[in-house]
Design a protein around this motif. Structure first.
Motif, PDB file in Angstrom:
ATOM      1  N   VAL A 153      56.864 -13.792  55.601  1.00  0.00           N
ATOM      2  CA  VAL A 153      56.909 -12.453  56.040  1.00  0.00           C
ATOM      3  C   VAL A 153      57.734 -11.622  55.203  1.00  0.00           C
ATOM      4  O   VAL A 153      58.863 -12.158  54.899  1.00  0.00           O
ATOM      5  N   CYS A 154      57.348 -10.446  54.642  1.00  0.00           N
ATOM      6  CA  CYS A 154      57.961  -9.497  53.982  1.00  0.00           C
ATOM      7  C   CYS A 154      57.756  -8.087  54.534  1.00  0.00           C
ATOM      8  O   CYS A 154      57.097  -7.858  55.513  1.00  0.00           O
TER       9      CYS A 154
ATOM     10  N   TYR B 248      50.490 -15.027  54.967  1.00  0.00           N
ATOM     11  CA  TYR B 248      51.136 -13.987  54.293  1.00  0.00           C
ATOM     12  C   TYR B 248      51.203 -12.671  55.354  1.00  0.00           C
ATOM     13  O   TYR B 248      50.214 -12.274  55.321  1.00  0.00           O
ATOM     14  N   LEU B 249      52.434 -12.231  55.836  1.00  0.00           N
ATOM     15  CA  LEU B 249      52.190 -11.056  56.732  1.00  0.00           C
ATOM     16  C   LEU B 249      53.186 -10.092  55.848  1.00  0.00           C
ATOM     17  O   LEU B 249      54.483 -10.504  55.525  1.00  0.00           O
ATOM     18  N   ASN B 250      52.864  -8.979  56.120  1.00  0.00           N
ATOM     19  CA  ASN B 250      53.845  -7.746  55.786  1.00  0.00           C
ATOM     20  C   ASN B 250      53.597  -6.642  56.564  1.00  0.00           C
ATOM     21  O   ASN B 250      52.450  -6.273  57.140  1.00  0.00           O
TER      22      ASN B 250
ATOM     23  N   LEU C 291      54.891  -3.727  62.620  1.00  0.00           N
ATOM     24  CA  LEU C 291      55.976  -4.667  62.713  1.00  0.00           C
ATOM     25  C   LEU C 291      55.192  -5.944  62.753  1.00  0.00           C
ATOM     26  O   LEU C 291      54.205  -6.345  62.978  1.00  0.00           O
ATOM     27  N   VAL C 292      56.126  -6.964  62.316  1.00  0.00           N
ATOM     28  CA  VAL C 292      55.447  -8.437  62.389  1.00  0.00           C
ATOM     29  C   VAL C 292      56.470  -8.991  63.530  1.00  0.00           C
ATOM     30  O   VAL C 292      57.700  -9.173  63.618  1.00  0.00           O
TER      31      VAL C 292
ATOM     32  N   ALA D 291      52.419 -15.587  64.741  1.00  0.00           N
ATOM     33  CA  ALA D 291      52.935 -14.521  64.119  1.00  0.00           C
ATOM     34  C   ALA D 291      51.669 -13.298  64.107  1.00  0.00           C
ATOM     35  O   ALA D 291      50.688 -13.712  64.056  1.00  0.00           O
ATOM     36  N   ARG D 292      52.244 -12.279  64.631  1.00  0.00           N
ATOM     37  CA  ARG D 292      51.247 -11.216  64.453  1.00  0.00           C
ATOM     38  C   ARG D 292      51.600  -9.949  64.005  1.00  0.00           C
ATOM     39  O   ARG D 292      52.820  -9.555  63.913  1.00  0.00           O
ATOM     40  N   LEU D 293      50.807  -9.189  63.618  1.00  0.00           N
ATOM     41  CA  LEU D 293      50.928  -7.708  62.712  1.00  0.00           C
ATOM     42  C   LEU D 293      50.654  -7.054  63.918  1.00  0.00           C
ATOM     43  O   LEU D 293      49.523  -7.035  64.490  1.00  0.00           O
TER      44      LEU D 293
END
Length: 89
Positions: free
Chosen positions: A29-30, A49-51, A61-62, A74-76
């Motif tokens: 996460v970035c 990969y989540l940003n 937000l993540v 993990a969710r965007l």
């Protein structure tokens, strides 16, 4: 290529290094690349990969979580200040 375009590849390389030592992780996460994304890392099953992008103006937000004995998630998401609710981005 832009920095944001290169980050998923960098995350996949980090995952490969960690996996060699038995320490792989499911999420990288970035933030603040101005591009909100959720990208599966093709070379690694179940790793992503989540940003979260930039908070203003998109309000993305993540969210990370999990429970004992269950796979972490993990969710965007996108925050709506009027309804005070989050939804899938």
């Amino acid at each position: 290529p832009s920095f944001a375009a290169m980050l998923p590849g960098a995350a996949a390389r980090c995952q490969a290094i960690l996996a060699r030592f038995g320490a792989s992780v499911p999420f990288y996460v970035c933030g603040h690349t101005h591009a909100a994304v959720d990208v599966p890392l093709a070379s690694v099953p179940h790793a992503r990969y989540l940003n979260c992008g930039a908070w203003v103006p998109s309000r993305t937000l993540v969210t990370l979580g999990g429970a004992p004995g269950r796979r972490p998630y993990a969710r965007l998401e996108r925050w709506d200040p009027e309804s005070r609710l989050r939804s899938a981005a």
